[in-house]
Design an enzyme around this catalytic site. Structure first.
Site, mmCIF file in Angstrom:
data_model
loop_
_atom_site.group_PDB
_atom_site.id
_atom_site.type_symbol
_atom_site.label_atom_id
_atom_site.label_comp_id
_atom_site.label_asym_id
_atom_site.label_seq_id
_atom_site.Cartn_x
_atom_site.Cartn_y
_atom_site.Cartn_z
ATOM 1 N N ALA A 172 21.366 -25.035 -52.013
ATOM 2 C CA ALA A 172 20.005 -24.693 -51.593
ATOM 3 C C ALA A 172 19.855 -24.591 -50.081
ATOM 4 O O ALA A 172 18.752 -24.436 -49.571
ATOM 5 C CB ALA A 172 19.020 -25.725 -52.135
ATOM 6 N N TYR A 222 36.700 -16.030 -59.779
ATOM 7 C CA TYR A 222 35.229 -16.073 -59.690
ATOM 8 C C TYR A 222 34.588 -15.555 -60.989
ATOM 9 O O TYR A 222 33.662 -16.165 -61.533
ATOM 10 C CB TYR A 222 34.793 -15.224 -58.490
ATOM 11 C CG TYR A 222 33.304 -15.119 -58.263
ATOM 12 C CD1 TYR A 222 32.584 -16.173 -57.713
ATOM 13 C CD2 TYR A 222 32.607 -13.956 -58.578
ATOM 14 C CE1 TYR A 222 31.216 -16.068 -57.476
ATOM 15 C CE2 TYR A 222 31.241 -13.831 -58.342
ATOM 16 C CZ TYR A 222 30.552 -14.893 -57.792
ATOM 17 O OH TYR A 222 29.197 -14.782 -57.562
ATOM 18 N N VAL A 223 35.129 -14.440 -61.486
ATOM 19 C CA VAL A 223 34.572 -13.853 -62.718
ATOM 20 C C VAL A 223 34.759 -14.810 -63.893
ATOM 21 O O VAL A 223 33.845 -14.993 -64.708
ATOM 22 C CB VAL A 223 35.220 -12.477 -63.004
ATOM 23 C CG1 VAL A 223 34.855 -11.992 -64.393
ATOM 24 C CG2 VAL A 223 34.784 -11.461 -61.951
HETATM 25 P P1 NAP Z 1 25.821 -18.313 -50.334
HETATM 26 O O1 NAP Z 1 24.870 -17.663 -49.406
HETATM 27 O O2 NAP Z 1 27.291 -18.232 -50.059
HETATM 28 O O3 NAP Z 1 25.409 -19.868 -50.488
HETATM 29 C C1 NAP Z 1 26.200 -20.730 -51.233
HETATM 30 C C2 NAP Z 1 25.539 -22.106 -51.271
HETATM 31 O O4 NAP Z 1 26.368 -22.980 -52.027
HETATM 32 C C3 NAP Z 1 25.369 -22.724 -49.892
HETATM 33 O O5 NAP Z 1 24.189 -23.469 -49.862
HETATM 34 C C4 NAP Z 1 26.584 -23.632 -49.777
HETATM 35 O O6 NAP Z 1 26.320 -24.672 -48.850
HETATM 36 C C5 NAP Z 1 26.707 -24.120 -51.225
HETATM 37 N N1 NAP Z 1 28.042 -24.565 -51.595
HETATM 38 C C6 NAP Z 1 29.212 -23.879 -51.482
HETATM 39 N N2 NAP Z 1 30.224 -24.645 -51.907
HETATM 40 C C7 NAP Z 1 29.705 -25.828 -52.307
HETATM 41 C C8 NAP Z 1 30.250 -27.032 -52.835
HETATM 42 N N3 NAP Z 1 31.570 -27.201 -53.032
HETATM 43 N N4 NAP Z 1 29.408 -28.032 -53.129
HETATM 44 C C9 NAP Z 1 28.089 -27.903 -52.924
HETATM 45 N N5 NAP Z 1 27.504 -26.804 -52.440
HETATM 46 C C10 NAP Z 1 28.323 -25.779 -52.113
HETATM 47 O O7 NAP Z 1 25.668 -17.788 -51.829
HETATM 48 P P2 NAP Z 1 24.515 -16.866 -52.485
HETATM 49 O O8 NAP Z 1 24.872 -15.454 -52.231
HETATM 50 O O9 NAP Z 1 23.159 -17.382 -52.154
HETATM 51 O O10 NAP Z 1 24.830 -17.115 -54.026
HETATM 52 C C11 NAP Z 1 24.171 -18.102 -54.775
HETATM 53 C C12 NAP Z 1 24.600 -17.992 -56.231
HETATM 54 O O11 NAP Z 1 24.345 -16.680 -56.726
HETATM 55 C C13 NAP Z 1 26.097 -18.227 -56.460
HETATM 56 O O12 NAP Z 1 26.271 -18.874 -57.701
HETATM 57 C C14 NAP Z 1 26.667 -16.837 -56.547
HETATM 58 O O13 NAP Z 1 27.863 -16.800 -57.280
HETATM 59 C C15 NAP Z 1 25.525 -16.135 -57.269
HETATM 60 N N6 NAP Z 1 25.535 -14.685 -57.079
HETATM 61 C C16 NAP Z 1 25.344 -14.148 -55.829
HETATM 62 C C17 NAP Z 1 25.349 -12.776 -55.701
HETATM 63 C C18 NAP Z 1 25.126 -12.113 -54.366
HETATM 64 O O14 NAP Z 1 25.203 -10.877 -54.334
HETATM 65 N N7 NAP Z 1 24.857 -12.822 -53.301
HETATM 66 C C19 NAP Z 1 25.561 -11.967 -56.817
HETATM 67 C C20 NAP Z 1 25.750 -12.557 -58.050
HETATM 68 C C21 NAP Z 1 25.725 -13.930 -58.171
HETATM 69 P P3 NAP Z 1 27.495 -25.514 -48.127
HETATM 70 O O15 NAP Z 1 28.508 -24.523 -47.656
HETATM 71 O O16 NAP Z 1 26.806 -26.274 -47.022
HETATM 72 O O17 NAP Z 1 28.019 -26.443 -49.168
#
Ligand code: NAP
Length: 240
Positions: free
Chosen positions: A15, A148-149
């Site tokens: 978050a 990832y997939v």
């Molecule tokens: P993002 O901007 O990369 O943010 C990822 C978040 O997860 C950050 O808050 C990060 O904070 C946290 N995180 C990463 N590793 C972690 C760990 N080991 N433990 C706890 N927290 C962790 O990602 P996003 O694009 O917002 O994506 C959010 C979700 O949507 C994900 O599940 C992603 O797979 C899914 N999604 C995204 C897209 C897209 O196009 N962006 C598309 C399909 C699905 P810290 O690094 O501080 O831990």
């Protein structure tokens, strides 16, 4: 305004930015208390400062001990949004086992262990909402992202099994499958790749984090109480 109900607490992983931060904001707007969780304390503190009715806790979803500790600090959770995820892309032929393991561990095992931390309270309360953030590629597949997939497809299987296990306790379990959303995760793509992707999106744009957050807020609401085991696509029509 969607009715989520008073005196509820939501836990949103990942978050500190992107989709998770938008989900935290959207849930807080309904009056729910929100616990923001991720690894980076400074970013969480800053994010939480901007959201009245929120607190934060650090968590590393690749560590079972860290997950236990974080949920012990967070208290009773009524709404769990499993959103945190990482990518370590590469062709399967050359993918290192460490890159496979770390993505599965954070994205899938971490979500499962988080769910185990909240079930007892939800079962006792006979009310709960679990929302797993999957991905369009978890449905369609994507070359170069086998780890990832697999984690995102695994979340869909987990969602459907748990929905069946928990339905008698009035706990709904759903997945949201975003398409391409403008966040840090997609900022690394070249303009050429982005243009190519937009060519395959009927709505002709990338999504916004708020588009995904609106779906999450709906699934968390009273109005969504008869929806369980569903995969809600938020993808501009790129996969139907
Ligand atoms: P993002 O901007 O990369 O943010 C990822 C978040 O997860 C950050 O808050 C990060 O904070 C946290 N995180 C990463 N590793 C972690 C760990 N080991 N433990 C706890 N927290 C962790 O990602 P996003 O694009 O917002 O994506 C959010 C979700 O949507 C994900 O599940 C992603 O797979 C899914 N999604 C995204 C897209 C897209 O196009 N962006 C598309 C399909 C699905 P810290 O690094 O501080 O831990």
């Amino acid at each position: 305004m969607t009715n989520v109900g008073p005196n509820k607490t939501a836990f949103v992983s990942g978050a500190s930015r992107g989709i998770g931060l938008a989900c935290a904001r959207a849930l807080a707007e309904t009056g729910v208390h929100v616990v923001l969780a991720a690894r980076d304390a400074l970013k969480l503190e800053e994010a939480s400062r901007g959201i009245p009715n929120s607190t934060w806790v650090t968590i590393d979803l690749s560590s079972a001990d860290s997950i236990k500790e974080a949920f012990a600090k967070a208290g009773k959770i009524d709404i769990l949004v499993n959103n945190a995820a990482v990518t370590k892309d590469g062709l399967a032929l050359r993918m290192k086992k460490d890159d496979w393991d770390s993505v599965i561990s954070t994205n899938l095992t971490g979500a499962f262990l988080a769910i185990q931390q909240v079930l007892q309270h939800m079962m006792k309360a006979r009310w709960g909402r679990i929302i797993n953030i999957s991905s369009v590629v978890g449905e369609s597949g994507n070359p170069g992202q086998a780890n990832y997939v697999a984690s995102k497809a695994g979340l869909i299987g987990l969602t459907k099994s748990l929905a069946q296990e928990m339905a008698s306790r009035n706990i709904t379990v759903n997945a949201v499958a975003p398409g391409f959303i403008e966040t840090d995760m997609t900022a690394v793509l070249s303009q050429e790749v982005k243009d190519n992707i937009i060519g395959h999106i009927p709505l002709k744009r990338f999504g916004r984090a708020e588009d995904v957050a609106a779906a999450v807020r709906f699934l968390a609401s009273e109005e969504a109480g008869y929806i369980t085991g569903a995969v809600l696509n938020v993808n501009g029509g790129m996969y139907m």
